[in-house]
Write an enzyme that holds these catalytic residues in place. Structure first.
Site: not given
Length: 473
Positions: A247, A269, A302, A382, A411
């Site tokens: 990702d 995405k 996770d 998000m 972070g």
């Protein structure tokens, strides 16, 4: 990289050691272990080297150094207290293109000795390039502690059986899978515990078993971004993968840990951009696994916390594909820790709730009465695009306008930034942060200033003339 690490075959090669004191003795012991023919030039010889001479393990050739002695030597080591002599040895060796090491003088070395962890035939060499020898020693001790002493015997047995395995499995991928399966089995424990016969019997049984290529899908949580927060099992899986689908949130630090010859495909995405759909990702995972590939689905945080890992696992199960899940440190927990914001605290919060922000617009999906309970810390993934809607809903259902909030971008990374404000200013605060960012809402945010420990700073302290933003701490 200041030095290229290489392993030299010194068996039956002539090595010249100029000097015969204690330091020279330490180098000579290492050279003898590698099968070298050690020749010594020195006027004075320490007792330990005299013993080696008496046993004819080394050879003394002269009291004084001369350039004529280096011509038949593979490499040269100067280990004397005579600075002028060491310099002369170095200059002559350079003139005749000989590898040379002047002990304790890095500027006069064409090669250096690394710190060695010997589990022959497995040998690990570690070096700091001469910059931090104490750190290197500590590192070596840590590595030594996790490597079994008889690990080399595992490699020896594998080497003996390698030609047989090659004949049995003519496909490279099949052979690699066989060895991976063997080295991850009880075979290794048998060898380490000196049960060699059991180990060989186990190996032979595995050879006779059909080694059908079975693909598998492994969901791996990459953690919140910082490479050091990847789990040990996660690292092991990345080193075994044939293909990695990752990702956008996976950091370059983590991607650099993937096996070099693995194929990496980005399936991330991003909001507002035409992306690969979740159905397409699932079809790709299953298609690759059915070809016999070990496919890793690498996700930030996770896999089972807003990572759609459950959907992918379910699809793989339905397709009859073997699956594994390697948990990761979810972003909420990792980022909160790196900002010094404890998500629960006896005086501030009795629990914590994780939600995703991109569906907060439809109030049917969230029980806002529960989310507005001030005794719980609320962590929103998000949530930046719906910040105004989130703050309005929470205030309407009972959260105080002055509830402390933190917006964190990057972070756990070196560029981590923390923005502090209050709930009724959430939509303004998020504009200072770079997406993706994490939102933490609750009284625990008050502890940030006192408990922060990572190399971060509150960006809002740098912003002048912004009276609408209230820094509560």
């Amino acid at each position: 990289m200041n030095y290229l690490p290489i392993f030299l075959d010194l068996k039956k090669k002539n090595i010249l050691v100029v000097g015969a004191g204690e330091i020279a003795f330490n180098k000579i012991k290492l050279l003898l272990r590698s099968g070298a023919i050690v020749n010594i030039i020195s006027k004075d010889i320490c007792s330990e080297i005299k013993e080696l001479l008496n046993k004819k393990k080394v050879f003394w050739i002269s009291h004084t150094f001369s350039s004529t002695y280096i011509h038949k030597m593979f490499l040269v080591i100067a280990a004397t207290n005579n600075i002028k002599l060491n310099k002369r040895v170095f200059q002559i060796c350079n003139k005749f293109y000989k590898l040379v090491n002047v002990v304790d003088d890095q500027s006069k070395c064409s090669f250096i000795f690394p710190s060695i962890i010997d589990r022959s035939p497995i040998v690990l060499a570690v070096s700091s390039g001469g910059t931090a020898p104490v750190l290197l020693r500590l590192l070596r001790e840590k590595v030594e502690s996790i490597l079994p002493l008889r690990l080399g015997d595992v490699a020896k047995i594998a080497g003996n059986w390698r030609p047989i395995i090659k004949k049995k499995f003519d496909n490279v991928l099949e052979r690699r899978r066989f060895w991976e399966k063997l080295f991850n089995s009880i075979f290794v424990q048998y060898v380490i515990s000196r049960q060699t016969k059991k180990a060989i019997d186990f190996l032979m049984k595995m050879i006779d078993e059909p080694n059908i290529l079975r693909g598998e899908i492994i969901l791996v949580g990459a953690g919140p971004g910082n490479g050091s927060l990847l789990t040990l099992r996660g690292l092991q899986v990345l080193q075994e993968a044939d293909i990695v689908l990752y990702d956008n949130l996976v950091s370059l630090e983590i991607l650099d840990l993937i096996r070099r010859d693995a194929k990496c495909i980005c399936v991330g995405k991003s909001a507002g951009i035409k992306n690969i759909t979740q159905d397409e990702i699932i079809k790709l995972l299953i298609s690759l696994a059915k070809k016999g590939k070990k496919v890793v689905r690498l996700k930030g945080g996770d896999p089972f916390i807003f990572g759609r890992g459950g959907e992918e696992l379910e699809a793989a199960k339905n397709a009859g594909i073997d699956v594994q899940v390697v948990p990761g440190i979810t972003s909420a927990i990792g980022i909160a820790a790196y900002t010094g914001i404890p998500l629960t605290h006896r005086e501030y919060a009795q629990g914590v709730i994780f939600i995703t922000g991109h569906k907060c617009k439809n109030s049917i999906l969230n029980n806002w009465s529960i989310l507005s309970d001030s005794s719980y810390t609320l962590v929103i993934y998000m949530g930046s695009l719906q910040a105004l809607n989130i703050s309005q809903k929470l205030i309407f259902h009972g959260r105080s306008k002055s509830t402390p909030i933190a917006v964190i971008s990057k972070g756990t990374m070196i560029k981590q930034k923390v923005f502090i404000g209050r709930l009724d200013e959430l939509d303004k605060v998020v504009k200072f942060a770079i997406n993706p960012s994490l939102l933490i809402i609750g009284k625990v945010v008050l502890l940030h200033k006192k408990l922060e420990w990572f190399n971060t700073f509150n960006e809002l302290n740098k912003i002048k003339h912004t009276s609408s933003i209230v820094n509560l701490i």
